[in-house]
Design an enzyme around this catalytic site. Structure first.
Site, PDB file in Angstrom:
ATOM      1  N   LEU A 504       0.855  -1.176   0.000  1.00  0.00           N
ATOM      2  CA  LEU A 504       0.000   0.000   0.000  1.00  0.00           C
ATOM      3  C   LEU A 504       0.891   1.226   0.000  1.00  0.00           C
ATOM      4  O   LEU A 504       2.053   1.193   0.381  1.00  0.00           O
ATOM      5  CB  LEU A 504      -0.918   0.029   1.226  1.00  0.00           C
ATOM      6  CG  LEU A 504      -1.811  -1.192   1.444  1.00  0.00           C
ATOM      7  CD1 LEU A 504      -2.571  -1.027   2.740  1.00  0.00           C
ATOM      8  CD2 LEU A 504      -2.772  -1.343   0.290  1.00  0.00           C
ATOM      9  N   GLY A 505       0.322   2.352  -0.407  1.00  0.00           N
ATOM     10  CA  GLY A 505       1.047   3.606  -0.345  1.00  0.00           C
ATOM     11  C   GLY A 505       0.068   4.751  -0.417  1.00  0.00           C
ATOM     12  O   GLY A 505      -1.129   4.570  -0.214  1.00  0.00           O
ATOM     13  N   LYS A 515      -0.009  -3.840  -7.408  1.00  0.00           N
ATOM     14  CA  LYS A 515       0.003  -5.213  -7.920  1.00  0.00           C
ATOM     15  C   LYS A 515       1.274  -5.395  -8.740  1.00  0.00           C
ATOM     16  O   LYS A 515       1.414  -4.847  -9.830  1.00  0.00           O
ATOM     17  CB  LYS A 515      -1.232  -5.477  -8.784  1.00  0.00           C
ATOM     18  CG  LYS A 515      -1.232  -6.844  -9.466  1.00  0.00           C
ATOM     19  CD  LYS A 515      -2.461  -6.974 -10.360  1.00  0.00           C
ATOM     20  CE  LYS A 515      -2.441  -8.271 -11.135  1.00  0.00           C
ATOM     21  NZ  LYS A 515      -3.598  -8.382 -12.045  1.00  0.00           N
ATOM     22  N   ASP A 614     -12.028 -14.376 -16.768  1.00  0.00           N
ATOM     23  CA  ASP A 614     -11.430 -14.926 -15.537  1.00  0.00           C
ATOM     24  C   ASP A 614     -12.175 -14.417 -14.311  1.00  0.00           C
ATOM     25  O   ASP A 614     -11.567 -13.989 -13.334  1.00  0.00           O
ATOM     26  CB  ASP A 614      -9.945 -14.560 -15.456  1.00  0.00           C
ATOM     27  CG  ASP A 614      -9.189 -15.445 -14.465  1.00  0.00           C
ATOM     28  OD1 ASP A 614      -9.686 -16.551 -14.164  1.00  0.00           O
ATOM     29  OD2 ASP A 614      -8.113 -15.046 -13.989  1.00  0.00           O
TER      30      ASP A 614
END
Length: 811
Positions: A504-505, A515, A614
């Site tokens: 996270l940021g 990701k 997907d």
């Protein structure tokens, strides 16, 4: 050494497609033997659909006669033999029934050469039938039960619905044994068996010694068989009963699967020496692409260098440096670390303990001085090793990551060690420069916090075959219009070097999720750019928003808006996650509806027509208000013009969520996403994963279990027990009904997403009756015997005459 060897079990990939035209023969017009039928050497009986027949045959280069089962189209392809060790030397063989109902084979001197040998001595009326799956069964006609079957005494061939078993309490196994040679079917040196103690594996033994092993079973595949990682080939199941017997069996389908263990312990596909058990010895690594194929794991060296250099690797390797943990006998100050080796067939003798978190595996191994390696697989949990690592193999792009324990200095190469010496010397003279550098970096971060935002472009082509993204030059920096490009350094700093617990940021005051695509993801430039282009063009409240990306060297990173409630699979399937108690029916229904609205936008309302390909729980993220957002568009396809469907030779996605026409034929459309949506609905309602059994007696998948309960008007038993279902029982059962419509076998029978949403909102009140799903049962549909809907003749006959004949491997 480049010796080529052939194995049966190592590949699990020999599919024999048979054009089922009755083979001309002199046969009794029946598939069943009774006591009033005399069965002699010249007679045969054929199964109902003309797939298999029972009769006498002679192997090549001999006149000996054997009673066996073989394919109707090829008497040379024998799948089972009765009198393997006691052949007839003439054509005088006769099959009769004994007083107690046993099937008995006698010769011209009335000597018994073989019998079904059911031990009950009381008189009984029986009959013997050859079935369409190749099983010869003995029926008790008065009770209507099967009292003996050839599948419980296999020869050398593994057929669909046949079970390889191992009872961990009694040691009783059902396995296969090879012929002595091509002319003598007597059991030879090689046998195959399931070894279920600890983590189940399949072994081939040579006179009782391991010759080959499949690697551990992880709930879906045998992890040491590379070809099983294909979504086409998750075709096997393993389960156990309450009495300690484990059963390994192939799913029944439209293919005839035939696997043969031959007299040299090998099968029908050519492989390399790495598949032979322990080729490289303890702590040796085998890789077929290397020359020589054997090498010592990093931190180890050959035990006998002369033997090793001559190509004899069986003595293996030994550590160069002793582990510090074993010296200090304490864990607080040990200087050991772990070397990650990706894409492996993990060694034999793994010890298992359950954990969903890889960090738990690491911590537990590090705190135990006898633990020399660990690995984690989502289907198995943690695996650890305390014995020498034997039968270790490296694969290309598939397999499990293993972490080898090494003394800390072994974790660095020579240049790293030299650098470690130079740095302390240089550090004293460079102190001032470092301080100045830090100050300069701080000012730079303060002035432009997230690096330069650059304007970049991508060229994409929407062609008639739905091709994805085409890059101008993949060696140059990728550019996409109006999308921020973050530097690798910025994202690394924001996530503490991409620590698993800190991906996270903050970007302009907003929390972001990062990701980072690893090599193990299998996602290359095409899929990465596909996701960037597709999602950058989409704006919808039920689709995750892409904030930016990073492409530097081999790194491919996506920056998304942060979803505080994580992904749907964590909320549904992690028993330790608190959200399981929060996900009441209203929230689950809102998630179902939200995913449907997101799909409708992709299919109909966006300026691009997009098939996701997907859709599954891990690709549905939940925001702070539990609203669903569809993510991961790496496999998505853009349709151009008036296209309604596409074809591909590269099937991607997740087995269990793929529609039948996509997984088998590569054909995808909006209706293939609808199928995935139906599976997702059933998982949300039940709180259970699709790729598991939910009734061992009937061998039902989640889809089959949902169908059975709904068809018996008992749908509430399918619902997650954490849900208060009594208030919403009508709505819940209706959702099960809608989900079953979404997972119909034929795409034309499935509703569109727009129709599904109308059904959910009750704009459409009356729902059509669904048919039984194609993947409802794991094997013989007639054995399960549920449901009343009749399927078409093509579906009902799994051995269709539309199949193409291929060469059968005769003796």
């Amino acid at each position: 050494m480049n010796t080529k060897i052939v194995h049966l079990y190592p590949q699990f990939l020999l599919f024999v497609l048979i054009f089922l035209v009755p083979f001309p023969c002199f046969c009794l017009q029946t598939d069943t033997l009774t006591s009033n039928i005399t069965f002699r050497d010249s007679d045969t009986i054929i199964s109902g659909r003309h797939v298999f027949k029972l009769g006498f045959f002679s192997p090549e280069n001999t006149t000996n006669r054997y009673l066996g089962v073989f394919y109707n189209v090829s008497e040379e392809t024998v799948v089972w033999i009765a009198n393997r060790a006691r052949p007839l030397n003439d054509s005088s063989g006769t099959i009769t029934f004994s007083r107690n109902g046993n099937l008995v084979l006698t010769n011209g001197r009335n000597e018994t050469l073989w019998s079904t040998n059911v031990t009950d001595t009381s008189p009984r009326n029986t009959s013997a039938q050859i079935q369409d799956n190749g099983n010869l069964v003995l029926h008790d006609t008065s009770m209507g039960s099967i009292i003996w079957e050839s599948f419980a005494y296999p020869s050398d061939v593994f057929l669909p619905t046949m079970r390889v078993t191992d009872n961990i309490y009694t040691g009783h196994k059902v396995g296969h044994s090879a012929w002595t040679n091509r002319s003598d079917p007597k059991p030879g040196s090689f046998t195959s068996a399931l070894v279920a103690l600890n983590i189940p594996q399949i072994f081939i033994f040579n006179n009782g010694r391991p010759h080959w092993r499949s690697g551990p079973w992880n709930g879906m595949i045998l992890t040491g068989v590379p070809d099983m990682y294909s979504p086409y080939l998750a075709l096997y199941s393993l389960w156990n009963d309450s009495e300690g017997t484990f059963y390994f069996t192939p799913h029944e389908g439209t293919f005839l699967t035939k696997l043969t263990l031959n007299s040299t312990g090998n099968l029908v596909q050519t492989i390399n020496e790495c598949d032979i058990y322990g080729t490289c010895g303890p702590f040796g690594s085998c890789n077929v692409r290397d020359s020589p194929i054997c090498s010592c794991i990093r931190g180890f060296e050959p035990v006998n260098k002369e033997e090793w250099e001559s190509g004899n690797w069986t003595s293996g390797c030994a550590r160069r440096r002793q582990l510090q943990c074993s010296i200090s006998n304490n864990t607080s100050g040990n200087r050991d670390g772990f070397l990650r080796l990706p894409f492996t067939k993990v060694p034999d003798f793994a010890e298992q303990f359950q954990s969903r978190q890889p960090d738990v595996c690491r911590t537990r191994c590090l705190s135990n001085c006898s633990c020399i390696a660990y690995a984690h697989d989502s289907g198995i949990g943690c695996m650890s090793w305390s014995e020498p690592l034997v039968d270790f193999q490296r694969f290309d792009g598939v397999g499990i990551d293993i972490f080898i324990r090494l003394e800390s200095t072994e974790l660095y190469n020579h240049s790293d060690r030299l650098l470690a010496i130079i740095i302390p010397v240089v550090l004293g003279f460079a102190a001032i420069s470092i301080v100045i550098f830090i100050a300069w970096c701080w000012n730079k971060r303060k002035g432009k916090r997230f690096g330069d935002i650059k304007v970049f472009e991508v060229e994409h082509v929407i062609s008639s075959d739905s091709s994805a993204i085409v890059l101008n030059d993949e060696t140059e920096k990728v550019k996409v219009k109006e999308l921020p490009l973050f530097s690798f350094k910025t994202l690394s700093n924001a996530t503490d070097k991409f620590h698993e617990k800190n991906l996270l940021g903050r970007a302009k005051g907003k929390v972001i999720a990062v990701k980072r695509l690893s090599a193990a993801s299998g996602q290359g430039n095409e899929e990465f750019m596909n996701e960037v282009v597709v999602i950058s063009k989409l704006q919808h409240r039920n689709l995750v928003r892409l904030i930016g990306c990073c492409v530097e060297g081999e790194e491919k990173i996506l920056v998304y808006e942060y979803m505080p409630n994580k992904s749907l699979d964590v909320c549904l399937f992690d028993p330790d996650h608190p959200s399981q108690m929060i996900l009441d029916w209203k929230k689950r229904f809102n998630i179902i509806e939200g995913v449907g609205i997101g799909l409708l936008y992709l299919h109909k309302d966006s300026r691009l027509k997009i098939i996701h390909r997907d859709l599954k729980p891990s690709n549905v993220l939940l925001d702070e208000d539990w609203n669903p957002k569809i993510s991961d568009f790496g496999m998505a396809r853009i349709f151009g013009g008036n296209e309604d469907f596409g074809n591909t030779s590269r099937v991607v996605g997740t087995y269990g969520y793929m529609a039948p026409e996509y997984s088998m034929e590569g054909r995808f459309s909006e209706k293939s996403d609808v199928y995935s949506f139906g599976v997702l609905m059933l998982e949300i309602i039940s709180g259970k994963k699709n790729m598991h059994y939910y009734n061992h007696e009937l061998s039902l998948s989640l889809l089959g279990w949902a169908w059975k309960l709904w068809n018996e008007e008992n749908g509430l038993d399918f619902v997650d027990q954490t849900i208060e279902s009594s208030i919403f029982q009508g709505e819940i059962v209706r959702c099960i009904h809608i989900a079953l419509l979404c997972i119909q076998e034929f795409s034309k029978d499935r509703p569109t997403v727009q129709t599904v949403l109308s059904m959910l909102s009750r704009e459409i009140i009356d729902l059509p009756r669904p048919e039984q799903p194609i993947f409802a049962e794991k094997w013989n549909r007639s054995h399960v015997g549920i449901g009343t809907t009749q399927r078409s003749s093509q579906t009902e006959n799994p051995y269709s005459n539309d199949l193409t004949i291929t060469v059968l491997d005769g003796r």
